[in-house]
Design a protein around this motif. Structure first.
Motif, PDB file in Angstrom:
ATOM      1  N   GLY A  19       0.839  -1.202   0.000  1.00 13.14           N
ATOM      2  CA  GLY A  19       0.000   0.000   0.000  1.00 13.14           C
ATOM      3  C   GLY A  19       0.871   1.248   0.000  1.00 13.14           C
ATOM      4  O   GLY A  19       2.095   1.158  -0.128  1.00 13.14           O
ATOM      5  N   PRO A  20       0.266   2.429   0.161  1.00 16.03           N
ATOM      6  CA  PRO A  20       1.035   3.671   0.116  1.00 16.03           C
ATOM      7  C   PRO A  20       2.014   3.801   1.283  1.00 16.03           C
ATOM      8  O   PRO A  20       1.817   3.204   2.337  1.00 16.03           O
ATOM      9  N   ILE A  21       3.054   4.584   1.062  1.00 17.08           N
ATOM     10  CA  ILE A  21       3.968   4.995   2.133  1.00 17.08           C
ATOM     11  C   ILE A  21       3.670   6.460   2.406  1.00 17.08           C
ATOM     12  O   ILE A  21       3.567   7.266   1.478  1.00 17.08           O
ATOM     13  N   TYR A  22       3.552   6.812   3.693  1.00 20.40           N
ATOM     14  CA  TYR A  22       3.250   8.192   4.085  1.00 20.40           C
ATOM     15  C   TYR A  22       4.472   8.843   4.725  1.00 20.40           C
ATOM     16  O   TYR A  22       5.300   8.165   5.346  1.00 20.40           O
ATOM     17  N   SER A  23       4.552  10.158   4.595  1.00 25.70           N
ATOM     18  CA  SER A  23       5.708  10.887   5.114  1.00 25.70           C
ATOM     19  C   SER A  23       5.824  10.820   6.635  1.00 25.70           C
ATOM     20  O   SER A  23       6.902  11.035   7.181  1.00 25.70           O
ATOM     21  N   LEU A  28      10.848   5.044   6.792  1.00 26.69           N
ATOM     22  CA  LEU A  28      10.527   4.535   5.454  1.00 26.69           C
ATOM     23  C   LEU A  28      10.563   5.649   4.425  1.00 26.69           C
ATOM     24  O   LEU A  28      11.082   5.477   3.319  1.00 26.69           O
ATOM     25  N   TRP A  29       9.994   6.807   4.773  1.00 28.55           N
ATOM     26  CA  TRP A  29       9.945   7.946   3.853  1.00 28.55           C
ATOM     27  C   TRP A  29      11.360   8.414   3.516  1.00 28.55           C
ATOM     28  O   TRP A  29      11.677   8.687   2.355  1.00 28.55           O
ATOM     29  N   PHE A  58       2.757  11.469   0.458  1.00 26.40           N
ATOM     30  CA  PHE A  58       2.549  10.036   0.265  1.00 26.40           C
ATOM     31  C   PHE A  58       3.151   9.593  -1.061  1.00 26.40           C
ATOM     32  O   PHE A  58       3.377  10.393  -1.966  1.00 26.40           O
ATOM     33  N   ALA A  59       3.424   8.308  -1.145  1.00 31.41           N
ATOM     34  CA  ALA A  59       3.923   7.688  -2.379  1.00 31.41           C
ATOM     35  C   ALA A  59       3.160   6.394  -2.578  1.00 31.41           C
ATOM     36  O   ALA A  59       2.783   5.723  -1.620  1.00 31.41           O
ATOM     37  N   ARG A  60       2.916   6.051  -3.843  1.00 31.63           N
ATOM     38  CA  ARG A  60       2.209   4.805  -4.159  1.00 31.63           C
ATOM     39  C   ARG A  60       2.663   4.302  -5.511  1.00 31.63           C
ATOM     40  O   ARG A  60       3.339   5.026  -6.253  1.00 31.63           O
TER      41      ARG A  60
END
Length: 197
Positions: A19-23, A28-29, A58-60
């Protein structure tokens, strides 16, 4: 057989597949920002795009639609999820609340209680006389949006669920773009007109 060394960014690949990664997932960010080129290259080999929205934090990954005349289209990695009328309506309402919020508090996180969400959505159900049944039914689309990552439960009140607090995740801006928002609003209005006839 010799084992292949594990990529230093393997944890980012796996997380993006989940799923998405959030700041606000700071480690992880940070790693994603440091390794974004090899991560982008890794996914590109499979016809998948890495999409990073630094402003919204966010990144996806996105799998573009296959071209109509494409000879060997790739199988879908991510299934399309169909949403109920109520969940779609709630998406539109949350997207508009986020727009209003950003005018005043740009860059901040938007938190809403279940009661606040229900008060906004019940305006579309003026004919309902049994308010308690309506409010119980409206818990379903809220849970639906939690399951797909648009809402995140940030505070739970087991004695009164209407006090549950949710964060509206900014990924909703990527999932419901301005063009998509207008398209959905038109469809919803057509649906309402049909029901009222």
């Amino acid at each position: 057989m010799e084992s292949t060394p594990r990529a230093l960014y393997a944890h980012i690949i796996i997380k993006l597949l989940q799923g998405p990664i959030y700041s606000d997932e700071k480690n992880l960010w940070r790693d994603l920002m440091a390794w974004q080129s090899p991560v982008w290259e890794h996914f590109a080999k499979f016809g998948i795009e890495l999409s990073i929205h630094e402003t919204d934090g966010f990144a996806r990954i996105i799998q573009p639609e296959a071209e109509e005349n494409e000879e060997n289209p790739l199988p879908r990695l991510m299934r399309k999820q169909t949403m109920t009328y109520e969940a779609t309506l709630l998406c539109v309402i949350l997207r508009e609340i986020l727009e209003e919020f950003d005018v005043v508090m740009e860059g901040s996180k938007l938190f809403l209680t279940q009661k606040e969400i229900k008060e906004r959505i019940e305006l579309f159900y003026k004919d309902q006389t049994n308010k308690s049944k309506l409010w119980k039914d409206l818990s379903k689309p809220i849970n639906n949006l939690v399951n797909i990552g648009i809402l995140k439960l940030s505070r739970e009140d087991i004695t009164n669920r209407d006090n549950n607090q949710y964060e509206v995740k900014r990924i909703i801006k990527a999932l419901v773009t301005n063009d998509k928002l207008e398209e959905i609003k038109t469809k919803l209005q057509n649906h309402v007109n049909t029901v009222q006839q």
